[in-house]
Design an enzyme around this catalytic site. Structure first.
Site, mmCIF file in Angstrom:
data_model
loop_
_atom_site.group_PDB
_atom_site.id
_atom_site.type_symbol
_atom_site.label_atom_id
_atom_site.label_comp_id
_atom_site.label_asym_id
_atom_site.label_seq_id
_atom_site.Cartn_x
_atom_site.Cartn_y
_atom_site.Cartn_z
ATOM 1 N N SER A 120 0.856 -1.251 -0.060
ATOM 2 C CA SER A 120 -0.017 -0.096 0.129
ATOM 3 C C SER A 120 0.696 1.305 0.073
ATOM 4 O O SER A 120 0.262 2.403 -0.260
ATOM 5 C CB SER A 120 -1.023 0.074 1.105
ATOM 6 N N HIS A 141 -3.042 -3.602 -5.426
ATOM 7 C CA HIS A 141 -3.352 -2.986 -4.049
ATOM 8 C C HIS A 141 -4.768 -3.427 -3.695
ATOM 9 O O HIS A 141 -5.655 -2.523 -4.564
ATOM 10 C CB HIS A 141 -3.104 -1.509 -4.104
ATOM 11 N N GLU A 153 -6.211 -1.116 -6.906
ATOM 12 C CA GLU A 153 -5.311 -0.251 -7.692
ATOM 13 C C GLU A 153 -4.023 -1.162 -8.523
ATOM 14 O O GLU A 153 -3.488 -1.952 -7.581
ATOM 15 C CB GLU A 153 -4.661 0.610 -6.589
ATOM 16 N N ASN A 191 -4.442 6.524 -0.952
ATOM 17 C CA ASN A 191 -3.943 7.101 0.228
ATOM 18 C C ASN A 191 -3.219 8.380 0.117
ATOM 19 O O ASN A 191 -2.918 9.051 0.971
ATOM 20 C CB ASN A 191 -2.975 5.975 0.717
#
Length: 393
Positions: A120, A141, A153, A191
């Site tokens: 991540s 991800h 992702e 993120n």
């Protein structure tokens, strides 16, 4: 996709077991590997019990549950792997560990096997450096829990070949997921773009403009978010959320845009990590009558009509849009993929690019510029993509 053959998942923790379940439910034979003896079998046993509960709830059929678990074979060593079309590692976020693991896998797997990391935060290009043929290394991800979360992702490093990326994205679609493509930028899409959602709220409280309960109310009732930033970080874990933010900050060379707040640092140092410790921003005491903080609705009304620097929701939306536009402006993801990622990955009511177009990118640019004047230092610098016309429909 049935031609892919067996799928291997290395790491039998929550993420690894969940990914193995997704692959098996899609029809692939799966080998679930963990170096800790018995860990893969224990993960399979937990999965079987969880699927049994879903059968009892009427959410899936008994035959579906049985077929999924029957396709998974637990193993305690990489030596037990057959030739696979895809190997996904889901071990802890340790660069050296991931490099060693993928290097070892590459030695025994065919040169066409896709090698994926579920990282991540780590740079895909750096992870791939240990593999002799790094063009087949990419990021997949998944979001927690993998069986329920639709987003994946698909992340490429500097050397990842397009053919592998296209195949991996098509495979995720076949698994019932929604893939989004991005480069290996710090934090990838979700993120990274999400940082202002937490950081602006924390700064509003640090500045003495509002209390956390009022800020959360504004985000839920005025912004349409399912949870406010403070209740959400208490749910995630203040330590986990702080670590993600600090990782993005460090990977961007301590860019002030991503600097962690003293507010959250103090929570972590005090052990007030949220629901898991019973105390975070809010108290989660189990005894009856525990105080639940009430929002100040009069204050919420005043803040919502204040200048941008004092409007918690307004300044957060401006920075979310600014961050998303910057990602697209740098060519690290498409506008559509950014919006999809934020809606599916963190349940935003709208994608930030869509939101920015509704607000007006010129107005967002003026808001960010006003914040930059009010709080100089680089955190609020406007993205060139807000005004260069590149996002015009």
């Amino acid at each position: 996709m049935s031609e892919l053959g067996p799928v291997a998942v290395v790491g039998a923790g929550t993420m690894g077991a969940g990914i193995a379940q997704v692959a098996a439910a899609a029809g692939h034979p799966v080998v679930l590997v963990d170096a800790l003896t018995g860990a893969a079998q224990a993960a399979l046993d937990r999965m079987r019990a969880a699927l049994d509960r879903r059968v009892d709830q009427g959410r899936i059929s008994r035959s579906e549950a049985t077929a999924t678990t029957d396709r998974i074979r637990p193993a305690d060593s990489l030596a037990d792997l057959p030739e696979c079309g895809l190997v996904i590692e889901a071990v802890p976020e340790d660069l050296g560990l991931k490099q060693r693991l993928l290097s070892e896998v590459a030695e025994t797997q065919p040169p066409t096997t896709i090698l994926a990391t579920n990282t991540s935060s780590l740079d895909i290009s750096t992870v791939a450096e240990a593999v002799p043929d790094p063009e087949r290394v990419l990021g997949l991800h998944f979001f927690n829990p993998p069986p329920l979360m639709r987003l994946v992702e698909v992340v490429h490093g500097e050397t990842t070949a397009e053919a592998y990326l296209a195949h991996a994205a098509a495979l995720m679609t076949a698994w019932g997921k929604t893939p989004v493509r991005c480069t290996s930028t710090p934090g990838f899409i979700v993120n990274r773009v999400a940082r202002p959602f937490y950081g602006e709220a924390q700064r509003v409280v640090e500045e003495g403009l509002a209390d956390p309960a009022t800020v959360d109310w504004i985000f839920r009732e005025r912004g349409g978010f399912r949870m406010g930033p403070f209740e959400l970080t208490d749910l995630i874990g203040q330590d986990v959320n702080y670590a993600v933010g600090a990782s993005v900050w460090e990977q961007t060379g301590h860019d002030p845009r991503y600097a962690p707040t003293e507010f959250q640092r103090r929570l972590v140092e005090a052990g007030r990590l949220g629901r898991k410790t019973g105390q975070g921003v809010f108290s989660y005491a189990a005894e009856p009558g525990a105080a639940v903080p009430e929002p100040d609705l009069g204050l919420a009304e005043r803040l919502s009509s204040s200048p941008i620097e004092a409007d918690p929701l307004g300044r957060t939306l401006a920075m979310l849009v600014n961050e998303a536009v910057d990602l697209v402006h740098r060519g690290e993801a498409s506008a559509d993929d950014v919006d999809i990622a934020m809606r599916l990955g963190v349940n935003y009511p709208k994608g930030p690019i869509e939101w920015g177009r509704e607000i007006g990118l010129d107005l967002v640019a003026s808001h960010v510029a006003a914040l930059d004047r009010a709080f100089p230092g680089g955190r609020y610098r406007p993205s060139p993509g807000l005004t260069d016309g590149s996002l015009d429909e």
